[in-house]
Design a protein around this motif. Sequence first.
Motif, short mmCIF file in Angstrom:
data_model
loop_
_atom_site.label_atom_id
_atom_site.label_comp_id
_atom_site.label_asym_id
_atom_site.label_seq_id
_atom_site.Cartn_x
_atom_site.Cartn_y
_atom_site.Cartn_z
N UNK A 122 1.81 10.24 -0.92
CA UNK A 122 2.72 9.16 -1.31
C UNK A 122 2.10 8.30 -2.43
N UNK A 123 0.78 8.13 -2.36
CA UNK A 123 0.09 7.42 -3.46
C UNK A 123 0.23 8.23 -4.75
N UNK A 124 0.01 9.53 -4.62
CA UNK A 124 0.12 10.40 -5.80
C UNK A 124 1.54 10.37 -6.37
N UNK A 125 2.51 10.34 -5.47
CA UNK A 125 3.90 10.30 -5.90
C UNK A 125 4.18 9.02 -6.69
N UNK A 126 3.69 7.90 -6.16
CA UNK A 126 3.90 6.62 -6.85
C UNK A 126 3.26 6.66 -8.24
N UNK A 127 2.04 7.21 -8.30
CA UNK A 127 1.34 7.29 -9.59
C UNK A 127 2.08 8.22 -10.55
N UNK A 128 2.58 9.34 -10.02
CA UNK A 128 3.28 10.31 -10.87
C UNK A 128 4.59 9.73 -11.37
N UNK A 129 5.27 8.96 -10.52
CA UNK A 129 6.53 8.33 -10.95
C UNK A 129 6.26 7.29 -12.04
N UNK A 130 5.17 6.57 -11.86
CA UNK A 130 4.80 5.55 -12.84
C UNK A 130 4.48 6.20 -14.20
N UNK A 131 3.71 7.28 -14.14
CA UNK A 131 3.33 7.99 -15.37
C UNK A 131 4.56 8.60 -16.03
N UNK A 132 5.47 9.10 -15.22
CA UNK A 132 6.69 9.68 -15.77
C UNK A 132 7.50 8.62 -16.51
N UNK A 133 7.67 7.44 -15.89
CA UNK A 133 8.47 6.43 -16.60
C UNK A 133 7.72 5.86 -17.81
N UNK A 134 6.39 5.81 -17.70
CA UNK A 134 5.61 5.31 -18.85
C UNK A 134 5.78 6.24 -20.05
N UNK A 135 5.60 7.56 -19.82
CA UNK A 135 5.70 8.51 -20.93
C UNK A 135 7.13 8.60 -21.45
#
Length: 238
Positions: A122-135
Amino acid sequence: MINELKILLEMQKRDDTIGEKELLTKMLPEQLNSLRTNLRNAEEELTLVKHNLEENLKNQKMKELLIKENTDKINKYKNQLLSIKTNKEYKALNSEISHLENRNSDIDDEIIVLMEEEVILRDELAAAQKEQSRTEQELRNNEEKLKNKIEQVKEEIVSIRNERNKLAEKIPINLLNRYAALIKNKGRKAVVFNLNNACSGCGFNIRPQLVIEINEGVNIVSCENCGRIIVNKPQDEN
Ligand SMILES: [Zn+2]
């Protein structure tokens, strides 16, 4: 300096600028591509983490079901124990019950491991979602800008090339051919300077007689090594 040399010098300035801008037309699309690649990588990572989390939850559910099935069996066997007649049957059923209880305890441990993994996922998911919206945001902010810039640079190249071609009309064709061949074959440098009595294109020393001719600015002097046309650097330039 005779007019032809002045014109060649002006043409060289245009070709220098065209060279710089052509470099930009390669670099800017690379920047754009790299932003797109970042987004694609982030999306792939997000998909992967989502998949891993789904698998984890599916696994947990499956194991919970297994525990429930085993518990149902245990309860059923415990009821059967009450009506059993022989010692042998009693022992067999009891051993089956304790086997299932052990099994459930193992599955419980496996579920705990999965739950710990779930927290990390779930931590990884949050980080991946953040990175996705950032990029995604980064691409959205820059895509139009870069596309416009690329178009602008291309138009500038066309316009500078036109200027250069207009200048080219003013010099004899044989000189123009020579200039064009040097531009093509000598790293886009046809007209170079006398730099402390050496060719600024290749560093070769210029003979004193040629230095005099360059100073006179009447003849078109070529470097005896690289063939580029050598002139004196105009005083008003750095
Ligand atoms: Zn040279």
